[in-house]
Design an enzyme around this catalytic site. Structure first.
Site, PDB file in Angstrom:
ATOM      1  N   CYS A   2      -5.713   1.395 -15.384  1.00  0.00           N
ATOM      2  CA  CYS A   2      -6.734   1.206 -16.258  1.00  0.00           C
ATOM      3  C   CYS A   2      -6.267   0.383 -17.511  1.00  0.00           C
ATOM      4  O   CYS A   2      -5.235   0.764 -18.090  1.00  0.00           O
ATOM      5  CB  CYS A   2      -7.722   2.199 -16.779  1.00  0.00           C
ATOM      6  SG  CYS A   2      -8.511   3.132 -15.466  1.00  0.00           S
ATOM      7  N   ARG A  27      -3.210  -3.339 -14.045  1.00  0.00           N
ATOM      8  CA  ARG A  27      -3.103  -1.840 -14.303  1.00  0.00           C
ATOM      9  C   ARG A  27      -4.207  -1.264 -13.618  1.00  0.00           C
ATOM     10  O   ARG A  27      -4.311  -0.105 -13.375  1.00  0.00           O
ATOM     11  CB  ARG A  27      -3.352  -1.436 -15.610  1.00  0.00           C
ATOM     12  CG  ARG A  27      -2.394  -2.263 -16.545  1.00  0.00           C
ATOM     13  CD  ARG A  27      -2.737  -1.918 -18.128  1.00  0.00           C
ATOM     14  NE  ARG A  27      -2.696  -0.314 -18.358  1.00  0.00           N
ATOM     15  CZ  ARG A  27      -1.521   0.185 -18.632  1.00  0.00           C
ATOM     16  NH1 ARG A  27      -0.340  -0.274 -18.703  1.00  0.00           N
ATOM     17  NH2 ARG A  27      -1.550   1.529 -18.687  1.00  0.00           N
ATOM     18  N   TRP A  74      -9.016   1.665 -12.532  1.00  0.00           N
ATOM     19  CA  TRP A  74      -8.586   2.173 -11.513  1.00  0.00           C
ATOM     20  C   TRP A  74      -9.063   3.586 -11.418  1.00  0.00           C
ATOM     21  O   TRP A  74      -8.904   4.431 -12.161  1.00  0.00           O
ATOM     22  CB  TRP A  74      -6.776   2.166 -11.581  1.00  0.00           C
ATOM     23  CG  TRP A  74      -6.317   2.667 -10.438  1.00  0.00           C
ATOM     24  CD1 TRP A  74      -5.535   1.942  -9.345  1.00  0.00           C
ATOM     25  CD2 TRP A  74      -6.014   4.121 -10.146  1.00  0.00           C
ATOM     26  NE1 TRP A  74      -5.077   2.720  -8.303  1.00  0.00           N
ATOM     27  CE2 TRP A  74      -5.091   3.944  -8.797  1.00  0.00           C
ATOM     28  CE3 TRP A  74      -6.104   5.409 -10.693  1.00  0.00           C
ATOM     29  CZ2 TRP A  74      -4.652   5.121  -7.945  1.00  0.00           C
ATOM     30  CZ3 TRP A  74      -5.653   6.642  -9.854  1.00  0.00           C
ATOM     31  CH2 TRP A  74      -4.920   6.267  -8.846  1.00  0.00           C
ATOM     32  N   GLU A 490      13.738   1.256  -0.176  1.00  0.00           N
ATOM     33  CA  GLU A 490      13.087   0.406  -1.100  1.00  0.00           C
ATOM     34  C   GLU A 490      12.694  -0.715  -0.172  1.00  0.00           C
ATOM     35  O   GLU A 490      11.344  -0.997  -0.585  1.00  0.00           O
ATOM     36  CB  GLU A 490      14.108  -0.257  -1.971  1.00  0.00           C
ATOM     37  CG  GLU A 490      13.432  -1.226  -3.070  1.00  0.00           C
ATOM     38  CD  GLU A 490      12.365  -0.794  -3.816  1.00  0.00           C
ATOM     39  OE1 GLU A 490      11.735   0.158  -3.868  1.00  0.00           O
ATOM     40  OE2 GLU A 490      11.812  -1.743  -4.426  1.00  0.00           O
ATOM     41  N   LYS A 494       8.428  -1.606  -0.206  1.00  0.00           N
ATOM     42  CA  LYS A 494       7.850  -2.853  -0.615  1.00  0.00           C
ATOM     43  C   LYS A 494       6.988  -3.246   0.610  1.00  0.00           C
ATOM     44  O   LYS A 494       6.003  -3.788   0.592  1.00  0.00           O
ATOM     45  CB  LYS A 494       9.132  -3.932  -0.610  1.00  0.00           C
ATOM     46  CG  LYS A 494       9.794  -3.807  -1.873  1.00  0.00           C
ATOM     47  CD  LYS A 494       9.078  -4.323  -3.016  1.00  0.00           C
ATOM     48  CE  LYS A 494       8.679  -3.093  -3.832  1.00  0.00           C
ATOM     49  NZ  LYS A 494       9.266  -2.411  -4.688  1.00  0.00           N
ATOM     50  N   GLU A 497       3.464  -1.023   0.515  1.00  0.00           N
ATOM     51  CA  GLU A 497       2.580  -1.237  -0.270  1.00  0.00           C
ATOM     52  C   GLU A 497       1.994  -2.433  -0.607  1.00  0.00           C
ATOM     53  O   GLU A 497       0.626  -2.617  -0.874  1.00  0.00           O
ATOM     54  CB  GLU A 497       3.195  -1.017  -1.945  1.00  0.00           C
ATOM     55  CG  GLU A 497       4.423  -1.656  -2.339  1.00  0.00           C
ATOM     56  CD  GLU A 497       4.936  -1.232  -3.731  1.00  0.00           C
ATOM     57  OE1 GLU A 497       4.118  -0.433  -4.200  1.00  0.00           O
ATOM     58  OE2 GLU A 497       6.131  -1.560  -3.941  1.00  0.00           O
ATOM     59  N   LYS A 612      -0.010  -0.661 -11.543  1.00  0.00           N
ATOM     60  CA  LYS A 612       1.128  -0.787 -11.733  1.00  0.00           C
ATOM     61  C   LYS A 612       1.754   0.412 -12.230  1.00  0.00           C
ATOM     62  O   LYS A 612       2.979   0.767 -12.282  1.00  0.00           O
ATOM     63  CB  LYS A 612       1.386  -2.273 -12.679  1.00  0.00           C
ATOM     64  CG  LYS A 612       2.979  -2.339 -13.066  1.00  0.00           C
ATOM     65  CD  LYS A 612       3.391  -3.118 -12.246  1.00  0.00           C
ATOM     66  CE  LYS A 612       4.883  -3.174 -12.770  1.00  0.00           C
ATOM     67  NZ  LYS A 612       5.649  -3.724 -11.430  1.00  0.00           N
TER      68      LYS A 612
END
Ligand code: M6R
Length: 617
Positions: A2, A27, A74, A490, A494, A497, A612
């Protein structure tokens, strides 16, 4: 999670709110809304979806005011609907509120407020707080001067809140006032001339002013067009410190890039330079850090380090474990912050704790920090966001100086974290047994990393063509050994997501203990290889995959001697010292994930369900 933007000043507020929300959209992007103070009451617009939808909805009216609040959501409590979008307005029409966080005792509040005649039109926890402020506002005695009545009502209400909040509040009776407060969720005050902003992140403030106040937990700020006053919820006056933001507007702009993620991948030569600037000794054999707040003597006493973080930052901790154990010979453990905070991990007195967080606001990492500090441990932080809660609450630390990272998928923050981990390993190693010659070699390798990364990003088109070949596969494996194992994790994260492809990262040899069952023509594997003692083992692992008709994309250093036709596709990276290699190996998987997501038509910068900065548990 948010984003909040509030403004009080002399300029038309609608454009300021919408522009601010656009900058905070990373966000959360389930729904958005704004309210502007007008003489006839609050003018409100809210819509499901992106800020672009809100911009269209808000275009239908003029919204002429100069005082307003806004929000990009969010969702936590209540589905993604117009009714659940913020701002919320109390049922008596007096209070408007935007909120980032979770009001845990909202059900009790609702029950109480229902008995007092307040009604609810959403499923959110936020609406309970909004009505509670309205209740306290109505209850304030007639004797209380008008100027403080609204501010007092907010403070009193917050004393009853269990949970977290960053809020901006307006009152229908107060055309010249806005109130903000925070606990557990970020809220920053931008201090202009005759105008003030409240925002969850400086990105929404830098276009107006570089003067900011980082509000602390339990602080409430009362804003008018003439000035501001900060108090604690418990009514103590607070002397607010005005800081200068070093990020510029351009740092947060997309420029010529199609997405922030791509921009941030290409930013990496610069962000790596920034992480190193001024941080090597004059003799070029070790690193130096200004903010650790520990003497060399104290650092030499450390006999164990615990790293804790979430997500990509947790992968950076795994790289740190490998590098610190290798170069400094100090035992390192890596803990998920969300687990660490709830288990009673035994730490001994010479343990140093490091928390790693790009945003410096991740609630689980913050809670882990607080828990370790409560136990009396010295806690340092590696963070990117100056003035963030973790940066402020830790006992010292290292700023990443990577510049704003806006893409939800972390890229440049990760490589800067693992570069800093290498510098830390060097620094601690040189205090112990690492030789001058080894130190010089590592410094040289780290200084070369930005140039090497430039060469890797120059291969973007080649990586894009590989991505096009594999984009329609539903499963991927990422396999690497030693420090390449966290890079495999990682890479898998990546891809997952941003492209919604199922991907798993494993130590390459571990594949034989289960994941090999997944191997088929339909499940490609991404392998990492560099020259050295382990190379032949990786080659064997690749051959095991090929023998089962698995497709292989191999990322390898240019100095590897490899059998012909070993892999289906290859990405060659410069040869480098072990200290710098994790940085170089990361960049191709960032690009591969980016281009695969693009091929699949995914919204790279705003992947579904994500946000984020995760400020809820
Ligand atoms: O801001 P932080 O570094 O504390 O964030 C931690 C994770 O939420 C973050 O790395 C997340 O996993 C990213 N989406 C990864 O790309």
């Amino acid at each position: 999670m948010c984003g909040i933007v509030g403004y009080i000043g002399k300029q038309p507020v609608k454009r300021i709110l919408l522009e601010g929300l656009k900058r905070l959209e990373y966000r959360g992007y389930d729904s958005a809304g704004l309210t502007v103070y007008a003489q006839e009451g609050f003018q409100l617009a809210k819509t499901v979806g992106r800020v672009a939808n809100l911009t269209k909805a808000a275009a239908k009216s003029t919204f002429p005011g100069t005082l307003g609040i806004s929000h990009t959501r969010w969702a936590t409590h209540g589905g993604v609907t117009d009714a659940n979008a913020h701002p919320h307005i109390s049922s008596d029409g007096k209070i408007a509120l935007v909120h980032n966080g979770v009001i845990e005792n909202y059900a009790d509040m609702k029950r109480f407020l229902t008995t007092k005649g307040y009604t609810f039109s959403s499923e959110t926890d936020t609406e309970a707080l909004c009505n509670l402020i309205a209740y306290h506002y109505a209850k304030e005695t007639e004797g209380t001067p008008d100027r403080t009545r609204f501010f007092t009502a907010v403070r009193k209400s917050l004393l009853h809140v269990e949970g977290t909040y960053g809020i901006a509040v307006l009152c229908a009776d107060c055309p010249d006032e806005m109130v903000g407060a925070r606990k557990g969720s970020p809220l920053i005050l931008g201090v202009g001339t005759g105008e003030y902003l409240l925002a969850s992140d400086v990105a929404a403030i830098v276009t107006h002013t570089s003067n900011v106040v980082y509000l602390k937990d339990d602080e409430v700020v009362h804003l008018t067009r003439e000035g501001f006053q900060v108090m604690t919820t418990a009514e103590y006056g607070v002397e607010a410190k005005i800081d200068q933001v070093t990020w510029t507007v351009e740092d947060a702009e997309l420029g010529d890039f199609a997405h922030y993620m791509l921009k941030e991948i290409f930013d990496q030569p610069a962000s790596l330079e920034n992480a190193m600037r001024g941080r090597f000794s004059d003799d070029g054999s070790t690193a130096k850090f200004g903010g650790l707040n520990l003497t060399p003597h104290e650092l030499r006493q450390v006999d164990r380090i615990v790293f804790t973080a979430c997500g990509t930052a947790w992968h950076a901790c795994l790289v740190a474990e490998y590098l610190i154990e290798k170069f400094a010979r100090i035992p390192v453990e890596v803990e998920y912050a969300s687990e660490f905070r709830y288990r009673n991990a035994p730490l001994d007195k010479n343990t140093l704790v490091f928390v790693v967080s790009q945003s410096g606001e991740t609630i689980d990492t913050l809670a882990a920090l607080r828990e370790a500090q409560r136990k009396g441990y010295r806690c340092l932080a590696i963070t990117n966001v100056v003035g963030s809660t973790i940066a402020r609450e830790s006992d010292g630390g290292i700023y990443q100086h990577a510049g704003p990272e806006i893409g939800v998928a972390s890229t440049k923050a990760f490589t800067s974290q693992i570069l800093i981990a290498a510098m830390l390993a060097l620094y601690l190693g040189r205090m112990r047994d690492l030789s001058y010659a080894d130190g010089v070699e590592i410094v040289k390798a780290l200084k070369e990393a930005p140039g090497h990364v430039k060469k890797i990003v120059a291969q973007a088109e080649h990586i894009r063509s590989i991505a096009a070949k594999y984009a329609q596969h539903a499963d991927f494996l990422f396999l690497g050994r030693q420090a390449m194992f966290p890079i495999a994790l990682e890479g898998a994260l990546k891809l997952k997501e941003i492209s919604y492809i199922h991907a798993e990262g494993y130590p390459a040899a571990e594949m034989k203990h289960g994941p090999i069952a997944l191997i088929s023509e339909q499940c490609p594997s991404v392998f990492f290889a560099s020259s050295g003692e382990i190379l032949q083992k990786v080659v064997s692992n690749i051959q095991e995959v090929k023998a089962r008709r698995g497709k292989v994309i191999l990322i390898h250093t240019e100095d590897c001697a490899l059998p012909d036709g070993l892999a289906d596709d290859t990405i060659v990276i410069p040869a480098a010292h072990d200290a710098a290699l994790p940085v170089l190996a990361t960049v191709p998987v960032q690009l591969l994930s980016y281009y695969i997501a693009l091929e699949r038509g995914c919204d790279v910068d705003k992947p579904r369900n994500l946000a984020k900065s995760v400020t809820v548990e």
